[in-house]
Design a protein around this motif. Sequence first.
Motif, PDB file in Angstrom:
ATOM      1  N   GLU A   1       1.006  -1.702  -0.086  1.00  0.00           N
ATOM      2  CA  GLU A   1       0.463  -0.148   0.447  1.00  0.00           C
ATOM      3  C   GLU A   1       0.956   1.106   0.194  1.00  0.00           C
ATOM      4  OE1 GLU A   1      -3.131   0.040   3.557  1.00  0.00           O
ATOM      5  OE2 GLU A   1      -3.656  -1.376   2.701  1.00  0.00           O
ATOM      6  N   LEU A   2       1.892   1.193   0.710  1.00  0.00           N
ATOM      7  CA  LEU A   2       3.093   2.694   0.857  1.00  0.00           C
ATOM      8  C   LEU A   2       3.581   3.140  -0.121  1.00  0.00           C
ATOM      9  CD1 LEU A   2       4.052   1.575   4.601  1.00  0.00           C
ATOM     10  CD2 LEU A   2       2.766   3.956   3.687  1.00  0.00           C
ATOM     11  N   LEU A   3       3.280   1.973  -0.854  1.00  0.00           N
ATOM     12  CA  LEU A   3       4.562   1.142  -2.368  1.00  0.00           C
ATOM     13  C   LEU A   3       3.407   2.258  -3.529  1.00  0.00           C
ATOM     14  CD1 LEU A   3       6.605  -1.481  -2.728  1.00  0.00           C
ATOM     15  CD2 LEU A   3       7.559   0.505  -1.952  1.00  0.00           C
ATOM     16  N   GLY A   4       2.018   1.578  -3.828  1.00  0.00           N
ATOM     17  CA  GLY A   4       0.993   2.763  -3.830  1.00  0.00           C
ATOM     18  C   GLY A   4       1.203   4.206  -4.380  1.00  0.00           C
ATOM     19  N   GLN A   5       1.287   3.898  -2.879  1.00  0.00           N
ATOM     20  CA  GLN A   5       0.856   6.047  -2.570  1.00  0.00           C
ATOM     21  C   GLN A   5       2.052   6.018  -3.548  1.00  0.00           C
ATOM     22  OE1 GLN A   5      -0.215   5.390   1.835  1.00  0.00           O
ATOM     23  NE2 GLN A   5      -0.713   6.300   1.558  1.00  0.00           N
ATOM     24  N   LEU A   6       3.127   5.950  -3.654  1.00  0.00           N
ATOM     25  CA  LEU A   6       4.645   6.285  -3.592  1.00  0.00           C
ATOM     26  C   LEU A   6       4.618   6.180  -5.507  1.00  0.00           C
ATOM     27  CD1 LEU A   6       7.010   4.753  -1.372  1.00  0.00           C
ATOM     28  CD2 LEU A   6       6.428   7.886  -1.910  1.00  0.00           C
ATOM     29  N   GLY A   7       3.670   5.849  -6.223  1.00  0.00           N
ATOM     30  CA  GLY A   7       2.973   5.355  -7.218  1.00  0.00           C
ATOM     31  C   GLY A   7       4.413   4.550  -7.458  1.00  0.00           C
ATOM     32  N   VAL A   8       4.533   3.494  -7.741  1.00  0.00           N
ATOM     33  CA  VAL A   8       5.333   2.078  -7.909  1.00  0.00           C
ATOM     34  C   VAL A   8       4.509   1.625  -8.720  1.00  0.00           C
ATOM     35  CG1 VAL A   8       7.062   0.476  -7.064  1.00  0.00           C
ATOM     36  CG2 VAL A   8       7.407   2.430  -5.503  1.00  0.00           C
ATOM     37  N   THR A   9       5.198   0.839  -9.268  1.00  0.00           N
ATOM     38  CA  THR A   9       3.986  -0.318 -10.396  1.00  0.00           C
ATOM     39  C   THR A   9       4.979  -1.909  -9.632  1.00  0.00           C
ATOM     40  OG1 THR A   9       5.678  -0.507 -11.885  1.00  0.00           O
ATOM     41  CG2 THR A   9       3.786   1.525 -12.053  1.00  0.00           C
TER      42      THR A   9
END
Length: 189
Positions: free
Chosen positions: A138-146
């Motif tokens: 979830e945190l990676l998704g918030q950073l825009g990571v795919t």
Amino acid sequence: MSVIEMKPVRERILDAAIEHYYAEGIRAVSADKLIAAAHVSKVTFYRHFPTKDDLVAAYLQSRSDEEKDVVTARREESPDDPAAVLRWYAEIVGEASCSPGFRGCPFINAAAELPGDDHPGRAIISEHRAWLTGQIAELLGQLGVTDTAVKAEQIMMLRDGAMVSGYLGRAPEQVATQLVSGARSLIGR
């Protein structure tokens, strides 16, 4: 009456399990040792935890709940700064893994000791790791990571290795810095 004896019985037994299971290992700790540490009778002990598997599951659930509370609170403190939450997590992994008395991840340790996949503790371990990996995703998704699911799994592997590295004598800052650096390499930041 001592401070220990003022706590509710179930809590005293669980506190003894948390202390001794983590420090000595689940298989190495007898019910008699926990009964003595909790200042309870055998009858009382078994009334609260009819089997060792019941107590092991309660121990693991307690450790899981504790980590979930800490991570959730930190996420609530920094809802718009996922990078800060990830850095904070790397720092606490570094600090914990280099602290006196650290014996590794309690979930990995327990998984190594628990017989078979049907042990009730195994489900708690799997659920906890899935939850923590999900938090990272979830945190990676918030950073825009795919590809967050794969990268979160890879970061969990780095975290596991960081804990071992700290346990073997690295300084907390080194562990945290290397964990952050490895994670950044994985996510391309």
